[in-house]
Motif scaffolding. Structure first.
Motif, PDB file in Angstrom:
ATOM      1  N   UNK A   1       0.831  -1.214   0.000  1.00 37.35           N
ATOM      2  CA  UNK A   1       0.000   0.000   0.000  1.00 37.35           C
ATOM      3  C   UNK A   1       0.859   1.255   0.000  1.00 37.35           C
ATOM      4  N   UNK A   2       1.907   1.204   0.808  1.00 35.59           N
ATOM      5  CA  UNK A   2       2.788   2.380   0.873  1.00 35.59           C
ATOM      6  C   UNK A   2       3.444   2.610  -0.491  1.00 35.59           C
TER       7      UNK A   2
ATOM      8  N   UNK B   1       1.930   7.394  -6.391  1.00 30.31           N
ATOM      9  CA  UNK B   1       1.006   8.469  -6.712  1.00 30.31           C
ATOM     10  C   UNK B   1       1.557   9.822  -6.259  1.00 30.31           C
TER      11      UNK B   1
ATOM     12  N   UNK C   1       2.177   1.990  -3.340  1.00 36.61           N
ATOM     13  CA  UNK C   1       1.163   2.612  -4.186  1.00 36.61           C
ATOM     14  C   UNK C   1       1.033   4.109  -3.859  1.00 36.61           C
ATOM     15  N   UNK C   2       1.046   4.419  -2.563  1.00 36.65           N
ATOM     16  CA  UNK C   2       0.976   5.823  -2.144  1.00 36.65           C
ATOM     17  C   UNK C   2       2.161   6.613  -2.699  1.00 36.65           C
ATOM     18  N   UNK C   3       3.351   6.015  -2.574  1.00 33.17           N
ATOM     19  CA  UNK C   3       4.555   6.703  -3.038  1.00 33.17           C
ATOM     20  C   UNK C   3       4.516   6.967  -4.534  1.00 33.17           C
TER      21      UNK C   3
END
Lengths: 203, 85
Positions: free
Chosen positions: B39-40, B46, B42-44
């Motif tokens: 998840x992290x 974006x 994916x956050x990074x």
């Protein structure tokens, strides 16, 4: 004075630059430095530098892109100066920058990062509110992290260029960018992606 | 096994340069087993994309130079023109 001699003066009138590009340059600067008075000073310095360096304008680029390139250099110079000044207050600054720690003693996430996948990134990026949130999160970064993070993405500078500009070692830079990203992820999770506020240190 | 703390550092560093092959392998193995770090990542991605996008745009707002700033800058330019540059 002949017509030929008149020409450069007519073409290079910084007062028309201010008129035509002043607001654009101001907005560009404000998007990076976030302080009105600093952005105004940058516009002034840019136009003065452009006037003094007018012989260097080749005509191969547009007036606006030429002025924007000068403004970018001015922003880099400003950040370089600020980051170097802040480097001397290092111990306290370093503690503040490292204060947000989303990991527990076992080095696991205290709270699982929230799922950003429910939205469409491109759609988010078309919304003014998204950018307002992004800028608000940038504003919350400790000063040096903010400068390093913004500089990293200004004109897509490579990490090596940022190191050179700021007089940092690659390891210094990676640590700072990593800390900035942890905080930005947390801040966007809470303020854009609707995650509930986490307990513990604020990002 | 790589900790989440170290994995998050490598995920960030991968955006700024190349990881050594061993580092990449360790990260890959960690991500296979760790949902939170995926998840992290994916956050990074974006955040990285948004930050690059942000660099291209002069803040898309209605902000304008204030009249007083405009006047002040015009005055300083006049002065330099009068001094011959």
């Amino acid at each position: 004075m002949t017509q030929q001699e008149m020409k450069p003066l007519a073409a290079f009138d910084p007062r028309t630059w201010l008129e035509r590009h002043g607001d654009y340059l101001y907005r560009f600067a404000l998007g990076r430095v976030r302080t009105t008075s600093v952005a105004e000073d940058l516009v002034q310095e840019t136009l003065l530098a452009a006037w003094q360096g007018r012989d260097g304008f080749s005509g191969s680029s547009t007036e606006r892109s030429w002025l924007t390139a000068i403004l970018k250099r001015k922003i880099v110079d400003l950040f370089r100066k600020r980051v170097r000044e802040q480097a001397t207050l290092s111990p306290a600054g370093d503690a503040e920058e490292g204060a947000y720690d989303p990991f527990d003693r076992g080095s696991h996430w205290k709270k699982t990062p929230s799922d950003w996948g429910h939205g469409n990134p491109a759609e988010d990026m078309n919304r003014a509110e998204f950018w307002a949130t992004m800028h608000a999160c940038l504003d919350k970064l400790p000063p040096r992290l903010q400068d390093v993070f913004v500089l990293r993405y200004l004109d897509e500078q490579s990490a090596a260029e940022v190191c050179k500009d700021l007089g940092l070692t690659p390891t210094n830079l990676w640590v700072m960018l990593h800390r900035a990203r942890l905080r930005m992820s947390c801040c966007l999770s809470e303020n854009w992606f609707g995650a509930t506020k986490r307990e513990g240190p604020s990002c | 096994m790589l900790s989440c703390r170290r994995a998050s550092e490598r995920l960030s560093r991968a955006l700024d340069g190349k990881l050594a092959p061993g580092e990449r392998l360790g990260l890959w193995a960690h991500l296979l087993l760790c949902g939170p770090c995926c998840r992290y990542r994916k956050q990074l991605r974006m955040l990285h994309e948004a930050s690059m996008h942000n660099a291209d745009r002069a803040a898309n707002t209605d902000d304008r130079l204030s009249e007083s700033a405009r006047g002040r800058i015009a005055g300083i330019l006049e002065q330099h023109l009068a001094d011959g540059g």
